[in-house]
Design an enzyme around this catalytic site. Structure first.
Site, mmCIF file in Angstrom:
data_model
loop_
_atom_site.group_PDB
_atom_site.id
_atom_site.type_symbol
_atom_site.label_atom_id
_atom_site.label_comp_id
_atom_site.label_asym_id
_atom_site.label_seq_id
_atom_site.Cartn_x
_atom_site.Cartn_y
_atom_site.Cartn_z
ATOM 1 N N ASP A 49 -35.603 -8.430 11.734
ATOM 2 C CA ASP A 49 -35.780 -7.259 10.903
ATOM 3 C C ASP A 49 -36.275 -7.821 9.549
ATOM 4 O O ASP A 49 -36.189 -9.030 9.316
ATOM 5 C CB ASP A 49 -34.425 -6.557 10.760
ATOM 6 C CG ASP A 49 -34.468 -5.441 9.753
ATOM 7 O OD1 ASP A 49 -35.430 -4.653 9.777
ATOM 8 O OD2 ASP A 49 -33.526 -5.345 8.934
ATOM 9 N N ASP A 105 -36.241 -5.751 6.034
ATOM 10 C CA ASP A 105 -35.480 -5.247 4.884
ATOM 11 C C ASP A 105 -34.000 -5.612 5.003
ATOM 12 O O ASP A 105 -33.330 -5.169 5.931
ATOM 13 C CB ASP A 105 -35.622 -3.724 4.784
ATOM 14 C CG ASP A 105 -37.086 -3.302 4.640
ATOM 15 O OD1 ASP A 105 -37.768 -3.870 3.781
ATOM 16 O OD2 ASP A 105 -37.528 -2.408 5.378
ATOM 17 N N SER A 120 -40.244 -0.510 9.081
ATOM 18 C CA SER A 120 -41.007 -0.174 7.874
ATOM 19 C C SER A 120 -42.505 -0.395 8.020
ATOM 20 O O SER A 120 -42.950 -1.474 8.396
ATOM 21 C CB SER A 120 -40.502 -1.002 6.695
ATOM 22 O OG SER A 120 -41.324 -0.758 5.574
HETATM 23 C C1 G6P Z 1 -36.616 -0.237 7.441
HETATM 24 C C2 G6P Z 1 -35.585 0.014 6.362
HETATM 25 C C3 G6P Z 1 -35.303 1.477 6.191
HETATM 26 C C4 G6P Z 1 -36.602 2.259 6.044
HETATM 27 C C5 G6P Z 1 -37.514 2.005 7.244
HETATM 28 C C6 G6P Z 1 -38.859 2.697 7.099
HETATM 29 O O1 G6P Z 1 -35.998 -0.092 8.672
HETATM 30 O O2 G6P Z 1 -34.383 -0.664 6.642
HETATM 31 O O3 G6P Z 1 -34.491 1.661 5.062
HETATM 32 O O4 G6P Z 1 -36.354 3.656 5.941
HETATM 33 O O5 G6P Z 1 -37.739 0.626 7.364
HETATM 34 O O6 G6P Z 1 -39.558 2.092 6.050
HETATM 35 P P1 G6P Z 1 -40.920 2.640 5.438
HETATM 36 O O7 G6P Z 1 -41.307 1.582 4.446
HETATM 37 O O8 G6P Z 1 -41.894 2.768 6.547
HETATM 38 O O9 G6P Z 1 -40.602 3.955 4.808
HETATM 39 MG MG MG Z 2 -32.770 -4.012 7.635
#
Ligand code: G6P
Ligand code: MG
Length: 220
Positions: free
Chosen positions: A8, A10, A117
């Protein structure tokens, strides 16, 4: 036999999870929503629209907005988030992580990214880490978000490996659930109480040593 690692981004490779949470909280405040601290762990790892749904549920506003209104809110959050990650650079990699990636490369392990993300590839560029990864799952191609196993299964497929040939790293309860549903070995980074479903836990990345993780994998 261990052949690959899946990460992962973030909260695992860099502290961008904090930026996501800050941006969601700023959006909530602008909507007059007071999010309890407990919301943070539920937001971690969830896709953009799933995160917004979590906030609406906490606010008791589920079903009160049109798709277009929700999209505008998500765009507003993303703009704040993108502003925040602009300052990231090679020093923004979480402690211990670059060493782990380097050790994995020396050990000839193949590596993939399984982040929900859409901003993850940009972050990897900022951190100067793109070259470590053989595959990056494009979350836009997925049907289901974490805790569904799809993203971890896809990462494993892109590497051409079986579930018992990979170790996957997560900081989110939804992410650990996704890894376990994919039948992979899960490393949980964060509070062991909230990541109890992981196979191996460390409180933070400073405690990550590849040899120790591999040892735990081989015992399992
Ligand atoms: C990751 C983070 C989430 C976030 C998601 C979507 O999983 O942990 O907190 O909402 O990505 O990210 P984005 O940058 O596409 O909005
Ligand atoms: Mg994460």
């Amino acid at each position: 036999m261990l052949k690959g690692l899946i990460f992962d981004v973030d909260g695992v490779i860099t502290d961008s999870a904090t930026y996501h949470l800050k941006a969601w909280r700023a959006l909530a405040t602008s909507l007059g929503i007071d999010l309890p601290a407990a919301a943070d762990d539920e937001l971690r790892g969830r896709s953009r629209m799933d995160s917004l749904a979590v906030i609406m549920r906490y606010a008791g506003r589920t079903g009160q907005y049109t798709e277009a209104e929700l999209q505008a809110m998500a765009d507003q959050k993303n703009a704040m988030y993108q502003q925040a990650i602009q300052s990231m650079n090679a020093d923004s990699v979480l402690p211990g992580m670059r060493q782990l990636l380097e050790d994995a490369r020396q050990a000839h392990l193949t590596m993939a990214i399984a982040s929900a993300s859409r901003n993850a590839p940009v972050i990897l560029e900022h951190l100067n880490l793109t070259q470590y990864f053989d595959a990056v799952v494009d979350p836009a191609t997925l049907t289901h978000g974490k805790p569904d196993p799809e993203i971890y299964q896809r990462a494993q497929e892109l590497l051409g490996l079986a579930a018992d040939e990979v170790i996957s790293f997560e900081d989110a309860p939804a992410g650990v659930a996704a890894i376990k549903a994919a039948g992979q070995f899960a490393v949980g980074i964060g509070a062991a109480t909230t990541l109890a479903a992981a196979d191996y836990n460390v409180p933070d990345t400073t405690h990550l040593v590849l040899a120790n993780v591999i040892h735990a994998f081989q015992q399992a």
